[in-house]
Structure formats: C-alpha cells, structure tokens
Design an enzyme around this catalytic site. Structure first.
Site, short mmCIF file in Angstrom:
data_model
loop_
_atom_site.label_atom_id
_atom_site.label_comp_id
_atom_site.label_asym_id
_atom_site.label_seq_id
_atom_site.Cartn_x
_atom_site.Cartn_y
_atom_site.Cartn_z
N HIS A 438 0.58 -1.13 -0.11
CA HIS A 438 -0.13 0.00 0.08
C HIS A 438 0.89 1.35 0.11
O HIS A 438 0.41 2.45 -0.25
CB HIS A 438 -0.88 -0.01 1.25
CG HIS A 438 -2.39 0.56 1.03
ND1 HIS A 438 -2.47 1.79 0.12
CD2 HIS A 438 -3.57 -0.05 1.27
CE1 HIS A 438 -3.89 1.49 0.03
NE2 HIS A 438 -4.55 0.73 0.64
N ASP A 442 -2.35 3.27 -4.18
CA ASP A 442 -3.73 3.15 -3.45
C ASP A 442 -4.67 2.19 -3.96
O ASP A 442 -4.28 1.61 -4.95
CB ASP A 442 -4.28 4.64 -3.21
CG ASP A 442 -4.67 5.19 -4.50
OD1 ASP A 442 -4.64 4.47 -5.70
OD2 ASP A 442 -4.91 6.42 -4.57
#
Length: 467
Positions: A438, A442
């Site tokens: 992450h 995104d």
C-alpha cells in the site's frame, strides 16, 4: 616435490554466508582436474556443484555430508605437482554465474570450520605429506583442536573479552540475536578464537525459553499460595518432530517474516470468466508448433497490465523514502518442490512472447524440481505470479515476495453458473487476487490493474491493443 593447497568454501554470491554439504563427488586419493566439481552443496537458494580451482591429488576432505560450513571454511586439500617455490600455483580463476572458485573476500578469510574434521579415512594419513612438515600440520590437524598438540581433544574454551568487538562474522547470527533481543556480548562462542556461531545463539535462546517455562510465578503479596496441582505438562521442550529451518526452508521463513514486518499489504480480488481465454489457447495449440501454456498467457497478461500500471512493478527504498519504479519486468513464479517453495525468475518477461515464456517456464520448473537452479535464477524478481489453482483452491491472500511490491494470484479454473450475454450459462470461472504494497499505490491503482487483468482474461482480444 608436490605442494599441498587448501581449497576453501568460496563466496557463493547473493549475500550467502554458509552452505551445507549434500554429497561429496571425490574421495581422498582421487586425481582431480582444474575446475572439476568436487562437492555438491545446498545454500539457502539452490543446490550447487562447487568446482575446485586446482588440479592434483585430493589429500583430505573436511566435513561430513550434512555438515553446514561457513564461507571461508576449508573444503579439501589438493597435492599439486608443481615444485614448491614459496608461491601458490595459480588456479583457474573462473567465476561462474552465481558462484565461483575465486578467493573469498578478505573480510571472510579468518572464518574457519566450527565442526570437527572428517574421519580418519579422509585425513592426511591417506596420502597427505608426512607428519612434521608445515603443510602436513595444516592438513592433518582438525579444526578446533588445540594448536601444537596433534590431538583430537578440543582446546579449552576461553572467556570472551567484552571490551572489544563482538566476535561474530555471519550477518544471519547478528540478525537472529537482534530479532530475539539477545545481547551477543554475553555469549561465549564455541567457534575458533571464540567466534559466535548460529548454534551458540540458538542454544542461548532455548536455554532462556526453558528458564522462563520452568520458573514458577511468585504468589501475589498477602495471598496464600495456590493449592498444588498435578502438572499438566513438563517444563522441558515440547515433544514432537523438529524440522530445522535451514537451507531453502530457512531462507523462505526469513523472507516471509521480513515481508510481514516491513510491508503494509492489502488484497483485492475479482471473479473472471476465463472461457474465451481457454478457447484462445486451444486455438493457438491447434495450429501446430510448440504448445502454449496457460501460465505463459497469464504472464503475458501481467506484463501488459504492468505497462499500464507501472507503480506495481516497483520497490520501496525506505532509507531514501522513495518508490523506485523499475523499467524491466523480471517475473517470478511460485514453484512447489520437494525442497520447499522456490520462486524462479523469468528475466525480461515484458520482452517475451507466449512461446518464449512457455519455454522459459518449463526450463526453470524442471531446474527447480531437480534442485539445480542457480542463485541468479532465484533473485532479482520485480513482480510475482502465483498460480495456486494447481493445488485445487480458489483463492488466497499470499505474502508479497520482498522486496517486490505486488503479487497476482490465480485460482483454479472450473465450470460455474454465470450470467453471459443476459443468459444463465455454465462458464469457466477463475478467481484472481492481487496483494500489493500500500506504500506504492492506493486501492484505485491496484483495482485498475486487477480489472485490466480480468478484462484480458475474459476477452483476450484486449491484449491486441498493447502488442
């Protein structure tokens, strides 16, 4: 007059610091040629045949099969026919892909074997120079014996000096101690010159765990002790089969643990209709020529998707606080073998067509099963494709292959009821999952990548736009 030369375990590359002797390929007394393989060893990444840079007669071997040696430890000695001139004859100097016979780096030259030498049948008595010569003493004296005594009795252990550098060479030993909160300055090394070995750290950790288990909890103040009960279990270590975490299994355990500690991963998934992909593959294979594998088609889809979403073909440099997007796609794929899970790497997968990918997958898979993959074939991946559908499962949330940023998982392809063109039909359905770091992107980017992969699976003609 023959000169006896000592061949040490060379630096096998890729940061490896030790290897286990699997099989000796020569006996004491055998004549070996320059660069002839003399021993097969297992590193944390692959099985490797190690060639000797000298030609001559083997006078001694060091280490039984199953012994783990550090880089720089003696492997064998060879009596060469060149006259003793005070200078060692030059070896081949060859350096092979992933490992070589060149001298280990200077910083490792003081590492010596921490286990006893091979039995007498492998000793200098079987062809070594006569006792009393400097070369005979070097060959015959087992590592770890008291210097100058000519006996197999180990020298008495001496306390470690705490006012100087901690005598540790292996970074694996330092990491093991650091991760378990163990102060290396408190240990007495069992290796030569007080060198702290992995076995010393593991022993200290087991001893600490035993003390914690055996120590009864003190009753709280002003409370009567609890009534005695029959012990449910002993304070001794739990019984059972113990499997050492070394070699490939140990490397996998270390890498997966590091991935879980450092990478904030997330997973998204989608079901896709693979009917048209299966039909396209059947059509390709019907026209003749080499058969195209399903894994190759999925790899081709991956590289096309990574061209559109390059964030997922990257790595994170936390020291510089930068995400490094990589230009080449070196595609790893998970392969289960008898020695454990390995991830061979297809170099420049983005530049290969389906036929080339099929051939390379087949070659690397066969090498993985045979245990002949080199360290270079097991490192450098930038993205991993995990076809766990071969195990008969639909989905998974795999652990990212550190230091990569993502892994695509593919489940089994099975017939299921599916709405196709407004009608209920039986179609070939597959579950696709993407686990990603992450920090590099995104959910929108990850979802876009996975959706593009699913679109190509459902309609392979989509790939024509990127060919």
């Amino acid at each position: 007059m023959a000169q006896v030369l000592e061949f040490k375990l060379p630096d096998l590359g890729e940061g490896l610091t030790e290897a286990e002797i699997v099989r000796w390929l020569v006996q004491v007394g055998d004549v070996v040629a320059i660069d002839q393989p003399v021993v097969e060893v297992e590193t944390a990444k692959a099985m490797v045949e190690v060639p000797c840079p000298y030609g001559g007669v083997v006078t001694a071997r060091f280490g039984e099969e199953g012994t783990e040696l550090p880089v720089g430890a003696p492997l064998l000695t060879v009596a060469v026919g060149a006259p003793a001139t005070g200078e060692e004859p030059e070896g081949s100097g060859n350096v092979l892909v992933g490992y070589g016979t060149s001298e280990a780096p200077a910083r490792r030259r003081r590492v010596r074997q921490a286990t006893p030498a091979a039995p007498a049948r492998d000793s200098a008595a079987n062809g070594a120079p006569r006792a009393g010569t400097p070369s005979a003493e070097r060959v015959a004296r087992p590592v770890g014996t008291a210097a100058g005594h000519g006996t197999d009795t180990p020298a008495a252990a001496e306390p470690v000096r705490h006012d100087g550098p901690v005598p540790v060479i292996s970074p694996l030993v330092r990491r093991l101690a650091r991760e378990n909160g163990l102060d290396l300055r408190e240990l007495h090394g069992s290796g030569p010159d007080g060198l702290i070995l992995r076995a010393d750290v593991e022993y200290a950790l087991r001893a600490a765990a035993s003390r914690r288990t055996a120590q009864p909890a003190a009753p709280a103040p002003h409370e009567a002790p609890a009534p005695a009960r029959s012990p449910i279990r002993s304070s001794a270590p739990a019984a059972g089969v113990r499997v050492p975490l070394k070699g490939v299994r140990g490397a996998v355990a270390d890498k997966l643990s590091r991935s879980r500690r450092e990478i904030p991963d997330a997973t998204c998934w989608v079901d896709a209709d693979a009917t048209e992909l299966m039909r396209a593959r059947a059509a390709m294979n019907a026209v003749g020529g080499p058969k195209i594998s399903l894994l190759a088609l999925l790899a081709r889809i991956c590289t096309a998707a990574l061209a559109r979403f390059p964030e997922l073909n990257s790595t994170v440099d936390m020291e510089a606080r930068e995400v490094v997007q990589l230009e080449q796609v070196h595609l790893g794929f998970a392969a289960q073998t008898e020695r454990g899970l390995v991830v061979p790497v297809v170099r420049d997968a983005h530049a290969r067509d389906a036929e080339s990918l099929t051939a390379e997958f087949a070659r690397l898979t066969e090498a993985a099963r045979a245990g002949t993959l080199t360290p270079a074939e097991l490192t450098g991946g930038t993205f991993t494709l995990n076809n766990y559908g071969v195990f008969g499962v639909d989905g998974s949330t795999p652990i990212i292959n550190h230091p990569e940023a993502a892994m695509l998982g593919v489940g089994r392809i099975i017939p299921k009821p599916w709405v196709h063109e407004g009608e209920l039909a039986v179609r070939q359905i597959v579950e696709l999952s993407l686990t990603f770091d992450h920090r590099v992107c995104d959910g929108g980017t990850a979802g876009g990548f996975l959706r593009h992969v699913a679109d190509c699976v459902e309609n392979p003609a989509v790939l024509l736009r990127t060919l």
